[in-house]
Design a protein around this motif. Structure first.
Motif, PDB file in Angstrom:
ATOM      1  N   PRO A 165       5.055 -25.748  20.650  1.00  0.00           N
ATOM      2  CA  PRO A 165       4.485 -24.389  20.718  1.00  0.00           C
ATOM      3  C   PRO A 165       4.030 -23.972  22.125  1.00  0.00           C
ATOM      4  CG  PRO A 165       3.170 -25.830  19.284  1.00  0.00           C
ATOM      5  CD  PRO A 165       4.255 -26.675  19.850  1.00  0.00           C
ATOM      6  N   THR A 185       1.255 -24.419  23.725  1.00  0.00           N
ATOM      7  CA  THR A 185      -0.115 -23.865  23.794  1.00  0.00           C
ATOM      8  C   THR A 185      -1.061 -24.800  24.559  1.00  0.00           C
ATOM      9  OG1 THR A 185      -0.562 -24.947  21.698  1.00  0.00           O
ATOM     10  CG2 THR A 185       0.048 -22.611  21.604  1.00  0.00           C
ATOM     11  N   CYS A 208      -2.729 -27.340  23.609  1.00  0.00           N
ATOM     12  CA  CYS A 208      -4.012 -27.459  22.891  1.00  0.00           C
ATOM     13  C   CYS A 208      -4.622 -28.852  23.007  1.00  0.00           C
ATOM     14  CB  CYS A 208      -3.809 -27.110  21.418  1.00  0.00           C
ATOM     15  SG  CYS A 208      -2.857 -28.374  20.550  1.00  0.00           S
ATOM     16  N   GLY A 209      -3.830 -29.858  23.302  1.00  0.00           N
ATOM     17  CA  GLY A 209      -4.353 -31.217  23.512  1.00  0.00           C
ATOM     18  C   GLY A 209      -4.541 -32.028  22.239  1.00  0.00           C
ATOM     19  N   CYS A 221      -2.533 -33.612  20.445  1.00  0.00           N
ATOM     20  CA  CYS A 221      -1.696 -34.814  20.400  1.00  0.00           C
ATOM     21  C   CYS A 221      -2.278 -35.933  21.273  1.00  0.00           C
ATOM     22  CB  CYS A 221      -0.298 -34.480  20.892  1.00  0.00           C
ATOM     23  SG  CYS A 221      -0.337 -33.690  22.502  1.00  0.00           S
ATOM     24  N   CYS A 223       1.743 -29.673  26.751  1.00  0.00           N
ATOM     25  CA  CYS A 223       2.972 -29.885  25.974  1.00  0.00           C
ATOM     26  C   CYS A 223       4.033 -30.580  26.845  1.00  0.00           C
ATOM     27  CB  CYS A 223       3.506 -28.550  25.459  1.00  0.00           C
ATOM     28  SG  CYS A 223       2.388 -27.762  24.301  1.00  0.00           S
ATOM     29  N   PHE A 236       3.313 -34.184  26.930  1.00  0.00           N
ATOM     30  CA  PHE A 236       3.665 -34.742  25.623  1.00  0.00           C
ATOM     31  C   PHE A 236       5.178 -35.000  25.547  1.00  0.00           C
ATOM     32  CE2 PHE A 236       5.098 -34.032  21.235  1.00  0.00           C
ATOM     33  CZ  PHE A 236       4.345 -34.981  20.563  1.00  0.00           C
ATOM     34  N   CYS A 282       2.693 -34.423  17.462  1.00  0.00           N
ATOM     35  CA  CYS A 282       2.246 -33.026  17.621  1.00  0.00           C
ATOM     36  C   CYS A 282       2.151 -32.438  16.209  1.00  0.00           C
ATOM     37  CB  CYS A 282       3.233 -32.218  18.448  1.00  0.00           C
ATOM     38  SG  CYS A 282       2.864 -30.442  18.379  1.00  0.00           S
TER      39      CYS A 282
HETATM   40  S1  SF4 Z   1       2.358 -30.993  22.086  1.00  0.00           S
HETATM   41 FE1  SF4 Z   1       0.215 -31.492  22.145  1.00  0.00          FE
HETATM   42  S2  SF4 Z   1      -0.608 -29.935  23.473  1.00  0.00           S
HETATM   43 FE2  SF4 Z   1       1.366 -29.156  22.844  1.00  0.00          FE
HETATM   44  S3  SF4 Z   1       0.967 -27.976  21.008  1.00  0.00           S
HETATM   45 FE3  SF4 Z   1       1.464 -30.033  20.325  1.00  0.00          FE
HETATM   46  S4  SF4 Z   1      -0.522 -30.974  20.095  1.00  0.00           S
HETATM   47 FE4  SF4 Z   1      -0.832 -29.168  21.364  1.00  0.00          FE
END
Ligand code: SF4
Length: 271
Positions: free
Chosen positions: A13, A15, A17-18, A20, A25, A28, A42
């Motif tokens: 996505p 975003t 968001c952290g 994971c 991203c 990741f 994720c």
């Molecule tokens: S990869 Fe990690 S940082 Fe990116 S959307 Fe998924 S959980 Fe959030």
């Protein structure tokens, strides 16, 4: 077909968001590509994508190490062996047109030939040994020791490694030899260490050769009523001319592994 990083990134996505466990991203995606995380770590990945990725073979860390070692091998093979041997403290030989550099890493002999790195007469299969040795040879460091002892954190871009290094290397030695300094001295000698003094006020200071021009200084303080035993590992500040600092950190960890493992084996042998 193997997974490539952009294929993974496109499915995220974006975003940052952290959730994971990594901050972005993009980071990741790199970790999934290197097989350090899985795509379903994720929580926003849909089921279809999870299934399609699990059918493709991931590029493992070992694949990556092998790829890096192959790339470095090309550079190392094309290095002028005579010049390199002089620069890095190796021993150069040329017999019937075959050039060899002989040198030790962690007290173990290796041969660099035009065909690659050899260990005990056979082509070395350990990717990490090859990465370290090829990098050391191709750089032809040729910098005199500065006499300035520094910890890993002195070198650029090492801040994130310092804590892990203290735990995985320095604390490991302190714990293994807590209350056993005589054993530490004897063991250091067995592994080619030379007791030294001067720079650091410690109960025991010993110099080891990680590679011919890369010394490691092990400083050990015994436990007293107030403090537990502790250990600090220092390198000469010239080390970065000889080797990538990430590889150096790994080499020190290997040294500690060998040092503490052989100590345990010696004790077990005597029981
Ligand atoms: S990869 Fe990690 S940082 Fe990116 S959307 Fe998924 S959980 Fe959030």
């Amino acid at each position: 077909m193997t997974i490539i990083m952009l294929d993974i990134y496109k499915k995220l996505p974006k975003t940052n968001c952290g959730k994971c466990g990594v901050p972005t991203c993009m980071a990741f995606a790199v970790k999934v590509k290197n097989a350090q995380l899985r795509i379903w770590d994720c929580p926003y990945i849909n089921k279809e994508d999870t299934e399609s990725f699990s059918r493709k073979p991931a590029v493992t860390l070992e694949d990556n190490y092998e790829r890096v070692s192959s790339e470095l091998e090309v550079d190392a093979k094309h290095t002028n062996f005579k010049e390199a041997a002089m620069a890095i403290g190796g021993h150069f030989e040329a017999n019937n047109g075959c050039e060899i550099i002989r040198l030790k890493m962690l007290n173990k002999p290796y041969e660099m030939r035009k065909e690659g790195l050899f260990d005990n007469g056979t082509y070395c299969r350990d990717s990490w040994s090859k990465i370290i040795m090829y990098d050391y040879i191709r750089r032809k460091g040729a910098k005199p020791l500065t006499g300035e002892w520094v910890t890993l954190g002195y070198f650029p871009n090492t801040a994130s490694h310092v804590k892990a290094f203290q735990r995985s290397a320095e604390e490991k030695v302190a714990t293994a030899f807590n209350g056993d300094i005589d054993k530490l001295k004897a063991h250091s000698k067995e592994l080619g260490g030379i007791e030294t003094s001067g720079k650091m006020k410690a109960d025991f200071v010993c110099r080891f050769e990680l590679l011919p021009r890369i010394p490691l200084y092990l400083c050990f303080w015994e436990a007293d009523e107030e403090f537990q035993a502790s250990c600090k590992l220092f390198m000469d500040s010239s080390a970065e001319a000889y080797i990538d600092i990430e590889y150096l950190a790994y080499l020190v960890e290997r040294f500690v592994e060998k040092f503490t493992m052989e100590k345990t084996q010696n004790i077990t042998d005597k029981v």
